[in-house]
Enzyme design. Structure first.
Site, PDB file in Angstrom:
ATOM      1  N   LYS A  16       0.837  -1.207   0.000  1.00 41.36           N
ATOM      2  CA  LYS A  16       0.000   0.000   0.000  1.00 41.36           C
ATOM      3  C   LYS A  16       0.873   1.260   0.000  1.00 41.36           C
ATOM      4  CE  LYS A  16      -2.207  -0.831   3.892  1.00 41.36           C
ATOM      5  NZ  LYS A  16      -1.578  -2.094   4.328  1.00 41.36           N
ATOM      6  N   ARG A  91      -8.606   1.339  10.236  1.00 42.52           N
ATOM      7  CA  ARG A  91      -8.248  -0.060  10.456  1.00 42.52           C
ATOM      8  C   ARG A  91      -9.257  -0.755  11.360  1.00 42.52           C
ATOM      9  NH1 ARG A  91      -2.324   0.708   9.521  1.00 42.52           N
ATOM     10  NH2 ARG A  91      -1.210  -1.236   9.820  1.00 42.52           N
ATOM     11  N   ARG A 127      11.656  -7.380   4.145  1.00 40.35           N
ATOM     12  CA  ARG A 127      11.644  -5.947   3.834  1.00 40.35           C
ATOM     13  C   ARG A 127      12.764  -5.208   4.565  1.00 40.35           C
ATOM     14  NH1 ARG A 127       6.138  -2.552   4.440  1.00 40.35           N
ATOM     15  NH2 ARG A 127       6.449  -2.704   6.670  1.00 40.35           N
ATOM     16  N   ARG A 160      12.597  -2.753  10.017  1.00 44.60           N
ATOM     17  CA  ARG A 160      11.657  -2.150  10.971  1.00 44.60           C
ATOM     18  C   ARG A 160      11.484  -3.082  12.164  1.00 44.60           C
ATOM     19  NH1 ARG A 160       6.303  -0.069   7.930  1.00 44.60           N
ATOM     20  NH2 ARG A 160       5.347  -1.014   9.756  1.00 44.60           N
ATOM     21  N   ARG A 171       0.734  -8.993  13.672  1.00 49.63           N
ATOM     22  CA  ARG A 171       0.076  -7.949  12.864  1.00 49.63           C
ATOM     23  C   ARG A 171      -0.962  -8.564  11.931  1.00 49.63           C
ATOM     24  NH1 ARG A 171       5.086  -5.202  10.247  1.00 49.63           N
ATOM     25  NH2 ARG A 171       3.654  -3.722   9.288  1.00 49.63           N
TER      26      ARG A 171
HETATM   27  P1  AMP Z   1       1.783   0.458   9.118  1.00 57.92           P
HETATM   28  O1  AMP Z   1       3.011   1.225   8.746  1.00 57.92           O
HETATM   29  O2  AMP Z   1       0.556   0.975   8.433  1.00 57.92           O
HETATM   30  O3  AMP Z   1       1.954  -1.020   8.956  1.00 57.92           O
HETATM   31  O4  AMP Z   1       1.538   0.725  10.692  1.00 57.92           O
HETATM   32  C1  AMP Z   1       2.498   0.346  11.649  1.00 57.92           C
HETATM   33  C2  AMP Z   1       1.862   0.272  13.019  1.00 57.92           C
HETATM   34  O5  AMP Z   1       1.327   1.551  13.387  1.00 57.92           O
HETATM   35  C3  AMP Z   1       0.670  -0.685  13.153  1.00 57.92           C
HETATM   36  O6  AMP Z   1       1.082  -2.019  13.381  1.00 57.92           O
HETATM   37  C4  AMP Z   1      -0.071  -0.091  14.348  1.00 57.92           C
HETATM   38  O7  AMP Z   1       0.573  -0.390  15.573  1.00 57.92           O
HETATM   39  C5  AMP Z   1       0.104   1.412  14.095  1.00 57.92           C
HETATM   40  N1  AMP Z   1      -0.997   1.959  13.262  1.00 57.92           N
HETATM   41  C6  AMP Z   1      -0.902   2.489  12.012  1.00 57.92           C
HETATM   42  N2  AMP Z   1      -2.097   2.877  11.554  1.00 57.92           N
HETATM   43  C7  AMP Z   1      -2.983   2.581  12.520  1.00 57.92           C
HETATM   44  C8  AMP Z   1      -4.396   2.716  12.649  1.00 57.92           C
HETATM   45  N3  AMP Z   1      -5.158   3.237  11.657  1.00 57.92           N
HETATM   46  N4  AMP Z   1      -4.976   2.306  13.818  1.00 57.92           N
HETATM   47  C9  AMP Z   1      -4.245   1.792  14.818  1.00 57.92           C
HETATM   48  N5  AMP Z   1      -2.917   1.608  14.767  1.00 57.92           N
HETATM   49  C10 AMP Z   1      -2.280   2.005  13.634  1.00 57.92           C
END
Ligand code: AMP
Length: 215
Positions: A16, A91, A127, A160, A171
């Protein structure tokens, strides 16, 4: 085509972020990644970062009211007048409802990036990310020109902290349980466009452009 409102939905690792950077640039709309906003808050040691860090390290979701507040603030910026591309938000159903309220029901087009769980695990554990500019690479599928260094800015690539296998599996579980329902939710509202996220980034981008032009 310029402007527009888009939500990118799909499992972690579906690409994404990569697709969002490109589409946002093409349409001249801001790319709003809640994950990026939170990671930058953690790096800067702000109050938001302190509140979010533990959840992120465990692969859990940061509480709805925290994230919804961050997005509501961001959407008040002038650059969102032409539209937005939300990457990784909403989410949960509560976040989806908060966005609906914030936008008066006009949330935009939802693009669902579909990818199998096996592929998610392989992509995420391999990654490597640039901590400076955010660009992603992969140890097998998207190697940088110089090993361990970002092609764009030369910084040393990192894994990461939430891309380790144990956290990736968590996740995915969280995605299945808390975010998966949003696919049906937006489908029922006729807002969903599904794009296969398998394949090379350029091919996925071509499919994405065709899919959103049809809507
Ligand atoms: P991402 O980079 O989108 O994979 O997000 C990394 C982490 O940030 C996730 O595993 C969550 O801990 C937190 N996070 C990102 N977006 C959200 C969201 N919309 N709601 C809750 N936690 C989020």
């Amino acid at each position: 085509m310029a402007g527009g409102r888009f939500i990118f939905l799909g499992p972690p690792g579906a690409g994404k972020g990569t697709q969002a950077v490109r589409l946002a640039k093409d349409l001249a709309i801001p790319h709003i990644s809640t994950g990026e906003i939170l990671r930058s808050a953690v790096r800067d040691g702000t109050e938001l970062g302190t509140a979010a860090k533990g959840y992120m390290d465990r692969g859990e979701l940061v509480p709805d009211e925290v994230v919804a507040g961050v997005v509501a603030d961001r959407l008040t910026s002038d650059d969102c007048e032409a539209g937005y591309l939300l990457d990784g938000f909403p989410r949960t159903l509560a976040q989806a409802r908060a966005l609906e309220q914030r936008t008066g029901g006009n949330v935009g087009q939802v693009v669902y990036f579909e990818l199998s769980e096996d592929e998610v695990v392989e992509r995420l554990t391999g990654r490597r990310t640039c901590p400076s500019c955010g660009r992603n690479f992969h140890v097998k599928y998207l190697k940088p020109q110089t090993e361990g260094k970002c092609d764009t800015c030369g910084a040393a690539l990192i894994q990461r902290s939430d891309d380790t296998e144990a956290t990736v599996l968590e996740r995915l579980r969280v995605y299945r349980e808390q975010t998966g329902d949003l696919v049906g939710y937006y489908e029922e509202r006729n807002l969903l466009t599904t794009v296969s996220a398998a394949g090379a980034p350029n091919d996925v981008y071509a499919t994405l452009k065709t899919a959103i032009a049809k809507e």
